[in-house]
Design an enzyme around this catalytic site. Structure first.
Site, PDB file in Angstrom:
ATOM      1  N   HIS A  52      -0.862  30.841 -59.426  1.00  0.00           N
ATOM      2  CA  HIS A  52      -1.501  30.507 -58.139  1.00  0.00           C
ATOM      3  C   HIS A  52      -0.529  30.802 -57.002  1.00  0.00           C
ATOM      4  O   HIS A  52       0.627  31.126 -57.227  1.00  0.00           O
ATOM      5  CB  HIS A  52      -2.015  29.063 -58.125  1.00  0.00           C
ATOM      6  N   HIS A  54       1.009  29.181 -54.463  1.00  0.00           N
ATOM      7  CA  HIS A  54       2.019  28.340 -53.801  1.00  0.00           C
ATOM      8  C   HIS A  54       3.415  28.955 -53.873  1.00  0.00           C
ATOM      9  O   HIS A  54       3.794  29.572 -54.870  1.00  0.00           O
ATOM     10  CB  HIS A  54       2.027  26.937 -54.422  1.00  0.00           C
ATOM     11  N   ASP A  56       6.362  27.795 -54.300  1.00  0.00           N
ATOM     12  CA  ASP A  56       7.295  27.426 -55.383  1.00  0.00           C
ATOM     13  C   ASP A  56       6.944  28.153 -56.686  1.00  0.00           C
ATOM     14  O   ASP A  56       7.645  28.011 -57.687  1.00  0.00           O
ATOM     15  CB  ASP A  56       7.354  25.900 -55.582  1.00  0.00           C
ATOM     16  N   HIS A  57       5.877  28.952 -56.669  1.00  0.00           N
ATOM     17  CA  HIS A  57       5.487  29.754 -57.837  1.00  0.00           C
ATOM     18  C   HIS A  57       5.582  31.255 -57.577  1.00  0.00           C
ATOM     19  O   HIS A  57       5.456  32.058 -58.499  1.00  0.00           O
ATOM     20  CB  HIS A  57       4.060  29.382 -58.279  1.00  0.00           C
ATOM     21  N   HIS A 108      -6.502  22.664 -58.355  1.00  0.00           N
ATOM     22  CA  HIS A 108      -5.254  22.539 -57.578  1.00  0.00           C
ATOM     23  C   HIS A 108      -5.294  23.541 -56.429  1.00  0.00           C
ATOM     24  O   HIS A 108      -5.053  23.189 -55.270  1.00  0.00           O
ATOM     25  CB  HIS A 108      -4.074  22.791 -58.514  1.00  0.00           C
ATOM     26  N   ASP A 130       0.110  24.672 -62.211  1.00  0.00           N
ATOM     27  CA  ASP A 130       0.024  23.293 -61.723  1.00  0.00           C
ATOM     28  C   ASP A 130      -1.331  22.664 -62.021  1.00  0.00           C
ATOM     29  O   ASP A 130      -1.782  21.775 -61.294  1.00  0.00           O
ATOM     30  CB  ASP A 130       0.266  23.255 -60.199  1.00  0.00           C
ATOM     31  N   HIS A 168       6.107  21.751 -63.761  1.00  0.00           N
ATOM     32  CA  HIS A 168       6.934  20.733 -63.090  1.00  0.00           C
ATOM     33  C   HIS A 168       7.341  19.641 -64.070  1.00  0.00           C
ATOM     34  O   HIS A 168       6.564  19.272 -64.953  1.00  0.00           O
ATOM     35  CB  HIS A 168       6.180  20.070 -61.922  1.00  0.00           C
TER      36      HIS A 168
HETATM   37 FE    FE Z   1       4.068  23.844 -58.043  1.00  0.00          FE
HETATM   38 ZN    ZN Z   2       1.127  24.407 -56.812  1.00  0.00          ZN
END
Ligand code: FE
Ligand code: ZN
Length: 256
Positions: A52, A54, A56-57, A108, A130, A168
């Site tokens: 996805h 985001h 942080d990915h 998400h 996530d 995570h």
């Molecule tokens: Fe994340």
């Molecule tokens: Zn995420």
């Protein structure tokens, strides 16, 4: 094949799968730690899988692609660093000689996908981003409770021995909430003790398995009478699959 969680940021894991020579990485939010792991194990990065959009990915995608010329695969309906091969549920991709099936798991984010391969060293393997965490699930930033429940139902239907790579290390806080929802679940209490011991040694609690999560994860257990009753104590209007799931998710959002 070797599967390793590369820690990044505060609590992310960037999953690296390799055969001793070639590697793929999932959701590289940061290129630095991936680059370090590739050098340490003398690996060539072949593929990048993205679940996805985001940051942080995806934050390390462009740099890793540039360094390695790796092929990037990601969700067709989300905005991730171009160019990449867009995927939708039902598609499949071959990476490191493994066939990965793409599963749509909105909730998400609206276009979130997961990658599943039925046989890796005799066990199925899932990269779920996530969507599913050990003891929990992702927050509903772009989807409805009904969408997330449908997505989690798809993952829950995978074989029990599926190796589940969550992105995570939220397990201990998730399990504290799970114990508040289901204080009499003995398997949950035992799993919590096991995870506390792992974290005390600074070890990951992941990967988990579908069978494990079915026993402990309240978000996969919302049709259990104990959880339905707990949901109604939080929100008296919870009455069906979707409203019970929504109540548990809302309760978790507020849980301290
Ligand atoms: Fe994340
Ligand atoms: Zn995420």
């Amino acid at each position: 094949m070797y599967l390793l969680p590369i820690p990044a940021f505060d609590d992310n894991y960037l999953w690296l799968l390799h055969d001793g020579r070639r590697a793929l990485v999932v959701d590289p939010g940061d290129a630095g730690p991936v680059q370090h792991a590739l050098e340490k194990h003398a690996l060539q990065l072949e593929s990048i899988l993205v679940t996805h959009h985001h940051a942080d990915h995806t934050g390390g995608v462009a740099a890793l692609r540039e360094t390695w010329g790796a092929t990037v695969y990601g969700p067709a309906t989300e905005s991730i660093p171009q160019p990449y091969t867009p995927l939708r549920g039902g598609d499949s991709v071959t990476a490191l000689g493994l066939d990965f099936q793409v599963i749509d798991v909105p909730g998400h984010t609206a276009g979130h996908i997961a990658f599943y391969t039925p046989e890796l060293d005799n066990r199925p393997l899932l990269f779920c981003g996530d969507t599913l965490f050990s003891g929990g699930c992702g927050r509903l930033f772009e989807g409805t409770p009904a969408q997330m429940l449908t997505s989690l139902d798809k993952l829950a239907a995978l074989p029990g021995n599926t190796v589940v790579c969550c992105t995570h290390e939220y397990t201990l806080s998730n399990l504290r909430f799970a114990m508040a929802v289901e204080p009499a679940n003995a398997k949950l209490a035992a799993y919590q003790a096991q995870c506390v011991a792992l974290r005390a040694q600074d070890k990951p609690t992941l990967p988990t398995s579908i069978a494990q999560e079915l026993q402990v994860n309240p978000f996969l257990r919302t049709r259990q009478p104990t959880i339905m009753a707990a949901a109604r104590r939080f929100d008296a209007s919870a009455h069906d699959d979707n409203t019970v799931f929504a109540a548990i998710r809302q309760w978790k959002n507020q849980f301290k």
